[in-house]
Design an enzyme around this catalytic site. Structure first.
Site, PDB file in Angstrom:
ATOM      1  N   HIS A  37      12.522   2.634  -5.817  1.00 10.52           N
ATOM      2  CA  HIS A  37      12.674   2.339  -7.241  1.00 10.52           C
ATOM      3  C   HIS A  37      14.129   2.538  -7.678  1.00 10.52           C
ATOM      4  CE1 HIS A  37       8.356   2.110  -7.656  1.00 10.52           C
ATOM      5  NE2 HIS A  37       8.518   1.712  -8.900  1.00 10.52           N
ATOM      6  N   LYS A  98      -1.407   7.950  -8.309  1.00  9.69           N
ATOM      7  CA  LYS A  98      -2.369   8.988  -8.679  1.00  9.69           C
ATOM      8  C   LYS A  98      -1.792   9.842  -9.804  1.00  9.69           C
ATOM      9  CE  LYS A  98      -1.140  12.552  -5.243  1.00  9.69           C
ATOM     10  NZ  LYS A  98      -1.027  13.919  -5.728  1.00  9.69           N
TER      11      LYS A  98
HETATM   12  S1  SF4 Z   1      -4.425  15.358  -0.935  1.00  8.02           S
HETATM   13 FE1  SF4 Z   1      -2.937  17.017  -1.108  1.00  8.02          FE
HETATM   14  S2  SF4 Z   1      -1.324  16.504   0.321  1.00  8.02           S
HETATM   15 FE2  SF4 Z   1      -2.511  14.667  -0.039  1.00  8.02          FE
HETATM   16  S3  SF4 Z   1      -1.491  13.581  -1.725  1.00  8.02           S
HETATM   17 FE3  SF4 Z   1      -3.044  14.900  -2.638  1.00  8.02          FE
HETATM   18  S4  SF4 Z   1      -1.976  16.800  -3.121  1.00  8.02           S
HETATM   19 FE4  SF4 Z   1      -0.698  15.684  -1.677  1.00  8.02          FE
END
Ligand code: SF4
Lengths: 174, 279
Positions: A37, A98
């Site tokens: 980015h 996320k």
């Molecule tokens: S599961 Fe844990 S290690 Fe994997 S992206 Fe999510 S916070 Fe990060």
């Protein structure tokens, strides 16, 4: 409700998506995270067709021999908030990542008819199994942060912020 | 005196890191399934289902559980009657380097806060040493991802804040973190010591077995209360709302100064990858 979508995504298609809906994407999406980015900011031209495109915030593990890609789950999106605004203004339609994003960003998304999807964080092996092909587009030197074109099949996501201003992270907190 | 060969340490570290990045502990998988059964909402269930399917696929070995294969943390307990020739930290780091290179794990470590050049083999590991009685070497190691580590914190409370103050701090921290640290979580709390000690015992707390409860009655009650209270926050799997925000709360404590009440909260995501090696 479940939507089957193939990019490029039109504004009309984007408007049909509601927060909480499931989306299965089949077709082309592009990878880019922090470093890519930052570099795109200095490019005169985006190195792929941005209109109606989908960017996936991911930095995969290296592919084992014979595999297309390693674990490929989403990274936290909030770090890309500022840098994603100019991309939306150029036609970026959907982002996959996320976690939540800033309110300012969410407002910018509504202005630009963009949709924010989340994929299940930490589901790197499952999401990798939906990626069928991978081609380097730019910044190979960035390793897992390079821009790749991915061909995906029924790649599972959920609508987090829709163009109507709804927010998945506020579903049960209100 | 008992002697061990450090090449054994390297080998064991390598093998363990590759394995824990592909296979979650059965107790965790049971907890995911239990959480899924409890969940009424379709969306939240669907996320838990992704998490369950994911660990099934990763177990087959084509890709690790998560693309963030973490930075390696090791708590080394070194028996005072143990003898080895060479440098233990070097042996551990060699195992890390080989695991991340030969095991197709992501190299996520940079050399400096501002240069940020990738060290290319995921070294150095963060190693904590303790000399203990006996002739064993115990290595408690974890691949810790940044998503959940970034939402962790240390706060210096006042002694008068007491149990309620600590609980509120934990609840606020988990609520504010929302979906970013990939819930359902394991929450490690370190209470006492000083600034760094609280953080160390919080990290040791997240590495405790999933069903382990504190021996101390007050602390055990706090662990249970916080478990219930965190799940009532409704953050839910990946922050989309739901019944399960955490799978366990573990609290470790240590004596502290009369004027202090340090509290560290170390957040562990659902991809909890750790194991104890005894040599
Ligand atoms: S599961 Fe844990 S290690 Fe994997 S992206 Fe999510 S916070 Fe990060």
């Amino acid at each position: 409700m479940t939507h089957h979508l193939t990019p490029p995504i039109s504004i009309e298609e984007a408007k049909k998506l509601q927060t909480g809906d499931k989306v299965l994407i089949t077709g082309t999406i592009y990878t880019a995270r922090d470093a890519a980015h930052a570099r795109l900011m200095n490019e005169k031209e985006i190195p792929f067709d941005i209109e109606g495109s989908v960017i996936y915030y991911v930095g995969p593990t290296p592919a084992r021999n014979g595999e297309v890609i390693g674990a490929a789950g989403p990274t936290s999106s909030y770090r890309m908030d500022e840098l994603a605004v100019p991309l939306m203004e150029k036609g970026l339609r959907m982002m996959i990542g996320k976690g939540d994003r800033s309110e300012t960003f969410r407002e910018k998304m509504i202005e630009n008819h963009a949709v924010y999807l989340i994929a299940t964080g930490g589901a790197g092996a499952l999401l990798a199994s939906k990626i069928k092909k991978r081609t380097l587009i730019k910044y190979e030197e960035l390793g897992p942060e390079a821009i790749y074109k991915l061909e995906v099949e029924n790649f599972p996501c959920f609508v987090a912020y829709d163009v109507h201003g709804n927010n998945i992270f506020k579903r049960s907190h209100s | 005196m008992r002697e061990i060969d450090l090449s054994e340490v390297t080998e064991k570290i390598k093998e363990t890191l590759i394995r824990i990045n592909h296979e979650l502990d059965d107790s965790l998988v049971t907890a995911f399934n239990r959480a899924k059964d409890k969940e009424k909402d379709d969306l939240s269930r669907s996320i838990l289902d992704d998490i369950i399917q994911n660990q099934d696929i990763a177990r087959k070995g084509s890709a690790p559980l998560c693309q963030d294969t973490g930075m390696v943390v090791v708590f080394a307990e070194i028996g005072s009657d143990l003898f080895y020739e060479g440098n233990l930290d070097e042996a551990i780091n060699k195992g890390v380097s080989e695991a991340y290179t030969d095991g197709y794990l992501r190299k996520s470590v940079v050399n400096d806060p501002f240069d940020r050049i990738n060290t290319k083999d995921n070294t150095p590991a963060i190693i904590h040493h303790k000399i203990v009685d006996g002739s064993q070497l115990k290595l408690n190691l974890a691949s810790k991802g940044a998503g959940s580590e970034n939402m962790s914190k240390v706060v210096m409370l006042k002694p008068s804040d007491g149990i309620e103050g600590v609980k509120q701090l934990v609840l606020d921290t988990i609520f504010d973190a929302g979906g970013k640290p990939c819930p359902p979580l394991i929450v490690g709390v370190g209470i006492g010591g000083n600034l760094e000690k609280s953080a160390l015992i919080a990290k040791e707390a997240v590495l405790r077995d999933l069903d382990d409860e504190s021996d101390n009655e007050t602390i055990r009650a706090m662990e249970r209360d916080l478990y219930e209270a965190i799940n009532r926050l409704g953050v839910g799997p990946m922050g989309v709302g739901g019944e399960t925000t955490c799978l366990a709360v573990k609290i470790n404590t240590f004596p502290m100064h009369i004027a202090s009440l340090p509290v560290a909260i170390n957040i562990q995501c659902h991809s909890s990858r750790h194991e104890v090696i005894v040599l």
